[in-house]
Design a protein around this motif. Sequence first.
Motif, PDB file in Angstrom:
ATOM      1  N   PHE A 144       1.886  -7.702 -10.517  1.00  0.00           N
ATOM      2  CA  PHE A 144       0.216  -6.786 -10.353  1.00  0.00           C
ATOM      3  C   PHE A 144       1.916  -6.516  -8.558  1.00  0.00           C
ATOM      4  O   PHE A 144       1.893  -7.867  -8.197  1.00  0.00           O
ATOM      5  CB  PHE A 144      -0.444  -8.079  -8.552  1.00  0.00           C
ATOM      6  N   PRO A 145       2.350  -5.227  -8.713  1.00  0.00           N
ATOM      7  CA  PRO A 145       3.721  -4.892  -7.783  1.00  0.00           C
ATOM      8  C   PRO A 145       3.426  -5.032  -6.813  1.00  0.00           C
ATOM      9  O   PRO A 145       4.344  -5.635  -5.390  1.00  0.00           O
ATOM     10  CB  PRO A 145       3.143  -3.668  -7.937  1.00  0.00           C
ATOM     11  N   GLU A 146       2.513  -5.699  -5.580  1.00  0.00           N
ATOM     12  CA  GLU A 146       2.037  -6.231  -4.145  1.00  0.00           C
ATOM     13  C   GLU A 146       2.218  -7.723  -4.377  1.00  0.00           C
ATOM     14  O   GLU A 146       2.170  -8.014  -5.439  1.00  0.00           O
ATOM     15  CB  GLU A 146       0.774  -5.846  -3.462  1.00  0.00           C
ATOM     16  N   THR A 147       2.718  -7.722  -3.297  1.00  0.00           N
ATOM     17  CA  THR A 147       2.932  -9.233  -2.653  1.00  0.00           C
ATOM     18  C   THR A 147       2.377 -10.327  -2.161  1.00  0.00           C
ATOM     19  O   THR A 147       2.003 -11.373  -2.925  1.00  0.00           O
ATOM     20  CB  THR A 147       4.721  -9.716  -1.378  1.00  0.00           C
ATOM     21  N   ALA A 148       1.416  -9.388  -1.812  1.00  0.00           N
ATOM     22  CA  ALA A 148      -0.204 -10.259  -1.300  1.00  0.00           C
ATOM     23  C   ALA A 148      -1.960 -10.161  -2.498  1.00  0.00           C
ATOM     24  O   ALA A 148      -1.618  -8.352  -1.965  1.00  0.00           O
ATOM     25  CB  ALA A 148      -0.473  -9.872   0.400  1.00  0.00           C
ATOM     26  N   LYS A 149      -2.142  -9.667  -2.620  1.00  0.00           N
ATOM     27  CA  LYS A 149      -3.298  -9.960  -3.069  1.00  0.00           C
ATOM     28  C   LYS A 149      -4.242  -9.446  -2.528  1.00  0.00           C
ATOM     29  O   LYS A 149      -5.415 -10.685  -2.500  1.00  0.00           O
ATOM     30  CB  LYS A 149      -3.312 -10.991  -4.384  1.00  0.00           C
ATOM     31  N   THR A 150      -4.318  -8.961  -1.707  1.00  0.00           N
ATOM     32  CA  THR A 150      -4.853  -8.404  -0.459  1.00  0.00           C
ATOM     33  C   THR A 150      -6.182  -7.343  -1.030  1.00  0.00           C
ATOM     34  O   THR A 150      -5.508  -6.444  -2.440  1.00  0.00           O
ATOM     35  CB  THR A 150      -5.112  -8.303   0.506  1.00  0.00           C
ATOM     36  N   GLY A 151      -7.407  -7.162  -0.223  1.00  0.00           N
ATOM     37  CA  GLY A 151      -8.284  -5.730  -0.812  1.00  0.00           C
ATOM     38  C   GLY A 151      -8.107  -4.759  -0.509  1.00  0.00           C
ATOM     39  O   GLY A 151      -7.646  -4.060  -1.515  1.00  0.00           O
ATOM     40  N   PRO A 152      -7.112  -4.288   0.427  1.00  0.00           N
ATOM     41  CA  PRO A 152      -5.655  -3.003   0.495  1.00  0.00           C
ATOM     42  C   PRO A 152      -5.292  -2.624  -0.430  1.00  0.00           C
ATOM     43  O   PRO A 152      -4.592  -1.637  -0.812  1.00  0.00           O
ATOM     44  CB  PRO A 152      -5.805  -2.836   1.809  1.00  0.00           C
ATOM     45  N   ASN A 153      -4.199  -3.891  -0.733  1.00  0.00           N
ATOM     46  CA  ASN A 153      -3.270  -3.678  -1.624  1.00  0.00           C
ATOM     47  C   ASN A 153      -3.910  -3.853  -3.057  1.00  0.00           C
ATOM     48  O   ASN A 153      -3.245  -2.373  -4.014  1.00  0.00           O
ATOM     49  CB  ASN A 153      -2.469  -5.341  -1.905  1.00  0.00           C
ATOM     50  N   TRP A 172      -3.194  -0.132  -5.452  1.00  0.00           N
ATOM     51  CA  TRP A 172      -2.757  -0.337  -6.897  1.00  0.00           C
ATOM     52  C   TRP A 172      -3.592   0.178  -7.874  1.00  0.00           C
ATOM     53  O   TRP A 172      -3.128   0.900  -8.822  1.00  0.00           O
ATOM     54  CB  TRP A 172      -2.452  -1.670  -6.905  1.00  0.00           C
ATOM     55  N   PHE A 173      -4.923   0.525  -7.814  1.00  0.00           N
ATOM     56  CA  PHE A 173      -5.283   0.780  -9.099  1.00  0.00           C
ATOM     57  C   PHE A 173      -5.601   2.049  -8.908  1.00  0.00           C
ATOM     58  O   PHE A 173      -6.034   2.726  -9.790  1.00  0.00           O
ATOM     59  CB  PHE A 173      -7.138   0.366  -8.078  1.00  0.00           C
ATOM     60  N   ALA A 174      -6.257   2.421  -7.333  1.00  0.00           N
ATOM     61  CA  ALA A 174      -6.013   4.040  -7.353  1.00  0.00           C
ATOM     62  C   ALA A 174      -5.071   5.058  -7.670  1.00  0.00           C
ATOM     63  O   ALA A 174      -5.363   6.039  -8.193  1.00  0.00           O
ATOM     64  CB  ALA A 174      -6.714   4.349  -5.767  1.00  0.00           C
ATOM     65  N   GLU A 175      -3.920   4.500  -7.218  1.00  0.00           N
ATOM     66  CA  GLU A 175      -2.852   5.531  -6.798  1.00  0.00           C
ATOM     67  C   GLU A 175      -2.120   5.265  -8.008  1.00  0.00           C
ATOM     68  O   GLU A 175      -0.859   5.903  -8.132  1.00  0.00           O
ATOM     69  CB  GLU A 175      -1.972   5.238  -6.060  1.00  0.00           C
ATOM     70  N   ASP A 176      -2.503   3.902  -9.049  1.00  0.00           N
ATOM     71  CA  ASP A 176      -0.985   3.413  -9.844  1.00  0.00           C
ATOM     72  C   ASP A 176      -2.136   3.833 -11.731  1.00  0.00           C
ATOM     73  O   ASP A 176      -1.937   4.567 -11.278  1.00  0.00           O
ATOM     74  CB  ASP A 176      -0.561   2.194  -9.749  1.00  0.00           C
ATOM     75  N   VAL A 177      -2.937   2.955 -11.502  1.00  0.00           N
ATOM     76  CA  VAL A 177      -4.040   2.212 -12.263  1.00  0.00           C
ATOM     77  C   VAL A 177      -4.970   3.853 -13.062  1.00  0.00           C
ATOM     78  O   VAL A 177      -3.864   4.449 -14.311  1.00  0.00           O
ATOM     79  CB  VAL A 177      -4.340   1.079 -12.330  1.00  0.00           C
ATOM     80  N   LEU A 178      -5.138   3.979 -12.240  1.00  0.00           N
ATOM     81  CA  LEU A 178      -6.018   5.753 -12.393  1.00  0.00           C
ATOM     82  C   LEU A 178      -5.269   7.280 -12.700  1.00  0.00           C
ATOM     83  O   LEU A 178      -5.419   7.527 -13.479  1.00  0.00           O
ATOM     84  CB  LEU A 178      -6.800   6.085 -11.265  1.00  0.00           C
ATOM     85  N   VAL A 179      -4.153   7.201 -11.565  1.00  0.00           N
ATOM     86  CA  VAL A 179      -2.496   7.846 -12.057  1.00  0.00           C
ATOM     87  C   VAL A 179      -2.665   8.096 -12.841  1.00  0.00           C
ATOM     88  O   VAL A 179      -2.667   8.870 -14.429  1.00  0.00           O
ATOM     89  CB  VAL A 179      -2.606   8.339 -11.391  1.00  0.00           C
ATOM     90  N   ARG A 180      -1.812   6.949 -13.834  1.00  0.00           N
ATOM     91  CA  ARG A 180      -1.209   6.396 -14.764  1.00  0.00           C
ATOM     92  C   ARG A 180      -1.819   7.145 -15.814  1.00  0.00           C
ATOM     93  O   ARG A 180      -1.224   7.372 -17.272  1.00  0.00           O
ATOM     94  CB  ARG A 180      -0.057   5.323 -14.614  1.00  0.00           C
ATOM     95  N   ASN A 181      -3.589   6.114 -16.238  1.00  0.00           N
ATOM     96  CA  ASN A 181      -4.102   6.484 -17.579  1.00  0.00           C
ATOM     97  C   ASN A 181      -4.950   7.842 -17.062  1.00  0.00           C
ATOM     98  O   ASN A 181      -5.804   8.256 -18.394  1.00  0.00           O
ATOM     99  CB  ASN A 181      -5.139   5.294 -17.071  1.00  0.00           C
ATOM    100  N   LYS A 182      -4.257   8.899 -16.742  1.00  0.00           N
ATOM    101  CA  LYS A 182      -4.735   9.784 -16.101  1.00  0.00           C
ATOM    102  C   LYS A 182      -7.181   9.690 -15.839  1.00  0.00           C
ATOM    103  O   LYS A 182      -7.716  10.410 -17.310  1.00  0.00           O
ATOM    104  CB  LYS A 182      -4.723  10.823 -17.439  1.00  0.00           C
ATOM    105  N   ILE A 213     -12.436   1.726  -2.767  1.00  0.00           N
ATOM    106  CA  ILE A 213     -11.963   3.611  -3.229  1.00  0.00           C
ATOM    107  C   ILE A 213     -13.247   4.041  -3.250  1.00  0.00           C
ATOM    108  O   ILE A 213     -14.655   3.652  -4.218  1.00  0.00           O
ATOM    109  CB  ILE A 213     -11.800   3.030  -5.132  1.00  0.00           C
ATOM    110  N   PRO A 214     -13.373   5.256  -2.361  1.00  0.00           N
ATOM    111  CA  PRO A 214     -14.972   5.811  -2.302  1.00  0.00           C
ATOM    112  C   PRO A 214     -15.338   6.490  -3.549  1.00  0.00           C
ATOM    113  O   PRO A 214     -16.777   6.748  -3.626  1.00  0.00           O
ATOM    114  CB  PRO A 214     -14.168   7.137  -0.949  1.00  0.00           C
ATOM    115  N   ASP A 215     -14.802   6.853  -4.456  1.00  0.00           N
ATOM    116  CA  ASP A 215     -15.191   7.541  -5.146  1.00  0.00           C
ATOM    117  C   ASP A 215     -16.382   6.701  -6.715  1.00  0.00           C
ATOM    118  O   ASP A 215     -17.277   6.895  -7.927  1.00  0.00           O
ATOM    119  CB  ASP A 215     -14.424   8.539  -6.883  1.00  0.00           C
TER     120      ASP A 215
END
Length: 319
Positions: free
Chosen positions: A112-121, A125-135, A159-161
């Motif tokens: 997990f790239p963030e230092t703290a495992k929090t909801g906003p982090n 990560w999920f919206a801007e990294d996982v979903l984008v990288r896997n299209k 994540i609204p959607d």
Amino acid sequence: MSYNMTQKIEFRTYVRGYEPKAAFPHSSTFARLGKCIFLLQKDERLQRTDLLIAQFGGKACLGLQLDMWTDSETHTVYAAVTQTMCIDPTEDPGSTAAQLFLQSELIDFDVFPETAKTGPNIRKWFAEDVLVRNKILCLAVSGVTPDGAADGQCGLVLIPDIREKVDTCLLHQLQRPVLYSIGLAGETSKNPDAKQLLRKHNRVVMLSRQALAFGKDVKKAQTAAGVPEKNLLTLETTAATRWGNQYKQVSTNCVLRSGIDPSLEKYQQNNRNNKDQTRLILIVAIVLLILFQESDPYCCDCFADTFPGLDQFRFAKRS
């Protein structure tokens, strides 16, 4: 295959037993091959995903599952995302209903790239990294099932959607009822008998970790019963949130009970003897201290420091 394995003489001898002229690639070649295979697999998966989304006309056809855990030793957080998708929907000639085939595959596994495992982090990560990288389009996602941790739930609902598509996976939903049923959850235990029994099983396992002699006696009992060395069982540790491990612990203890009972009795006897010796030494010390006080009532109070539990004795300092 690990590159270090190819450098071992045993492995090279084994391979050359089949092909004497076998050549072993350089470590950089191994690294490039692994990277190329990963990229080819990813491209093939992305093509299948795009084709599936096109077939469904942009409607929901993908399921995602998020699992995160923390290494207890390094405190490093790992995250894995699994994708489930429909493949080759076919129709059985003998049936009026269409058959639907599903395929699950790991699409992301990393630290997990963030230092703290929090909801906003997690959301970022999920919206801007996982979903984008896997299209992956949010409209094509039919549901997202995070693990039972509250931070994963909190992050995905941000994540609204996909907010309305988030649900806990079935196994984690079952976890709480199981914990309630065996008395390990809730402010007031609903099953105190089972809770007490599980505590006793756990205490036996903890004793095997704290007193090495007890664990050795359990293994000796298995050896005496004719169990081969490679098949010797060890007592299982457990976690409160893993009922499967709870079952394994109790099951192992029941199998080894004929060895646990005499080993436990032996440990209790030895421990009782040690306690008796300690108690005897303390009694002798108290008697000597009383006699010394009667013979010299003006002794210094250093004995009170030596025996802090003897507060009832008062000594006057030498004038």
